[in-house]
Design a protein around this motif. Sequence first.
Motif, short mmCIF file in Angstrom:
data_model
loop_
_atom_site.label_atom_id
_atom_site.label_comp_id
_atom_site.label_asym_id
_atom_site.label_seq_id
_atom_site.Cartn_x
_atom_site.Cartn_y
_atom_site.Cartn_z
N LEU A 157 18.95 55.57 20.23
CA LEU A 157 19.88 54.54 19.58
C LEU A 157 19.59 53.85 18.48
O LEU A 157 20.12 52.75 18.36
N ALA A 158 18.22 53.89 18.24
CA ALA A 158 17.71 52.93 17.20
C ALA A 158 18.48 53.07 15.88
O ALA A 158 18.48 52.15 15.27
N THR A 159 18.87 54.30 15.73
CA THR A 159 19.97 54.49 14.57
C THR A 159 21.14 54.42 15.32
O THR A 159 21.63 55.32 16.20
N PRO A 160 22.12 53.29 14.96
CA PRO A 160 23.33 53.33 15.80
C PRO A 160 24.28 54.41 15.66
O PRO A 160 24.23 55.29 14.88
N LEU A 161 24.78 54.75 16.96
CA LEU A 161 25.65 56.11 16.99
C LEU A 161 26.91 55.73 16.76
O LEU A 161 27.50 54.88 17.39
N ASP A 162 27.71 56.71 15.91
CA ASP A 162 29.17 56.62 15.95
C ASP A 162 29.63 57.69 17.01
O ASP A 162 29.23 58.86 16.94
N ILE A 163 30.48 57.19 18.05
CA ILE A 163 30.74 58.07 19.02
C ILE A 163 31.74 59.20 18.80
O ILE A 163 31.79 60.14 19.26
N LYS A 182 28.56 65.95 15.59
CA LYS A 182 27.41 66.65 15.51
C LYS A 182 26.15 65.84 16.33
O LYS A 182 25.49 66.51 16.76
N ARG A 183 25.90 64.59 16.18
CA ARG A 183 25.04 63.85 16.97
C ARG A 183 25.06 63.87 18.27
O ARG A 183 24.11 64.06 19.04
N LEU A 184 26.28 63.57 18.70
CA LEU A 184 26.48 64.03 20.10
C LEU A 184 26.11 65.22 20.68
O LEU A 184 25.69 65.31 21.67
N ILE A 185 26.46 66.27 20.00
CA ILE A 185 26.09 67.71 20.41
C ILE A 185 24.43 67.76 20.42
O ILE A 185 24.28 68.33 21.40
N ALA A 186 23.97 67.35 19.13
CA ALA A 186 22.41 67.38 19.23
C ALA A 186 21.89 66.57 20.33
O ALA A 186 21.11 67.25 21.17
N TYR A 188 19.09 66.76 25.94
CA TYR A 188 19.01 66.16 27.29
C TYR A 188 19.67 67.23 28.31
O TYR A 188 19.45 67.00 29.40
N ARG A 189 20.09 68.37 27.57
CA ARG A 189 20.76 69.20 28.63
C ARG A 189 21.72 69.05 29.54
O ARG A 189 21.78 69.15 30.57
N VAL A 190 22.57 67.99 28.96
CA VAL A 190 23.97 67.53 29.66
C VAL A 190 25.26 68.02 28.77
O VAL A 190 24.94 68.49 27.67
N SER A 191 26.30 67.92 29.48
CA SER A 191 27.39 68.23 28.76
C SER A 191 27.89 67.23 27.84
O SER A 191 27.35 66.01 27.74
N VAL A 192 28.55 67.86 26.78
CA VAL A 192 28.84 66.79 25.91
C VAL A 192 29.72 65.56 26.28
O VAL A 192 29.37 64.31 26.05
N ARG A 247 28.75 61.71 26.21
CA ARG A 247 29.69 60.81 25.61
C ARG A 247 29.91 59.72 26.48
O ARG A 247 30.07 58.41 25.99
N PHE A 248 30.55 59.99 28.01
CA PHE A 248 30.39 58.90 29.02
C PHE A 248 29.44 58.04 28.97
O PHE A 248 29.57 56.79 29.19
N ARG A 249 28.15 58.55 28.95
CA ARG A 249 27.02 57.71 28.96
C ARG A 249 26.93 56.71 27.86
O ARG A 249 26.75 55.65 28.22
N LEU A 250 27.08 57.08 26.72
CA LEU A 250 26.90 56.10 25.35
C LEU A 250 27.94 55.43 25.46
O LEU A 250 28.02 54.25 25.11
N LEU A 251 29.26 55.71 26.06
CA LEU A 251 30.37 54.69 26.15
C LEU A 251 30.09 53.77 27.00
O LEU A 251 30.74 52.77 27.21
N GLY A 252 29.07 53.77 27.98
CA GLY A 252 28.85 52.77 28.75
C GLY A 252 29.43 52.85 30.24
O GLY A 252 29.32 52.18 30.99
N TYR A 253 30.00 54.32 30.18
CA TYR A 253 30.78 54.46 31.66
C TYR A 253 29.92 54.29 32.98
O TYR A 253 30.25 54.09 33.90
N PHE A 254 28.54 54.85 32.54
CA PHE A 254 27.75 55.03 33.63
C PHE A 254 26.86 53.72 33.66
O PHE A 254 26.14 53.77 34.74
#
Length: 175
Positions: free
Chosen positions: A139-145, A149-153, A158-162, A166-173
């Motif tokens: 996230l050194a380069t800020p991510l637009d949730i 494309k970037r989310l899928i990459a 990390y071999r996790v589901s999209v 997404r939940f992770r990056l939204l801070g859910y976890f």
Amino acid sequence: MKKPGKKNAKEQAQKVLADTGIQGAPVAVDKIARSFGAVIEVRPLDEQLSGMIFVKDGAPVIGVNALHHPHRQRFTIAHEIGHWVLHRKQLEGVVHVDKTYPMLRRDQESSSGVDLIEIEANAFAAELLMPEALLAGELATPLDIDDEKRLIALSRKYRVSVSAMRFRLLGYFFV
Ligand SMILES: [Zn+2]
């Protein structure tokens, strides 16, 4: 009522990563399971079932639904390892079954002891598979949730589901 120990769950996951010398993505969740002497059984289960864990001869046996996507299976394994690390006492003499996608359980409120341990196992799994320290680098380069494309990459890396990513990056976890 006792609050979920998400911070402790996260710290325990970080300790496991340190103990197993894992420093990069994708996190070798099978290797981590083996480090606990776990047996992983991948079998076709009812669609509603993600996985289960029970103790046999002092070692964890983790069941995973073979019909689910491998990325989802990884989250399930990490979730069950979380139960082993955090909730060993509660596993005595029972088969703990995770009936829904554990990640999609409601996280904000806990109405029972069962929810409590699921929240903790999810926090553990999220940190194990998507360690904060590694994600911080991404996230050194800020991510637009909404940047699919970037989310899928990222989720592939990390071999996790999209949705897990997404939940992770939204801070859910996050704690
Ligand atoms: Zn569970």
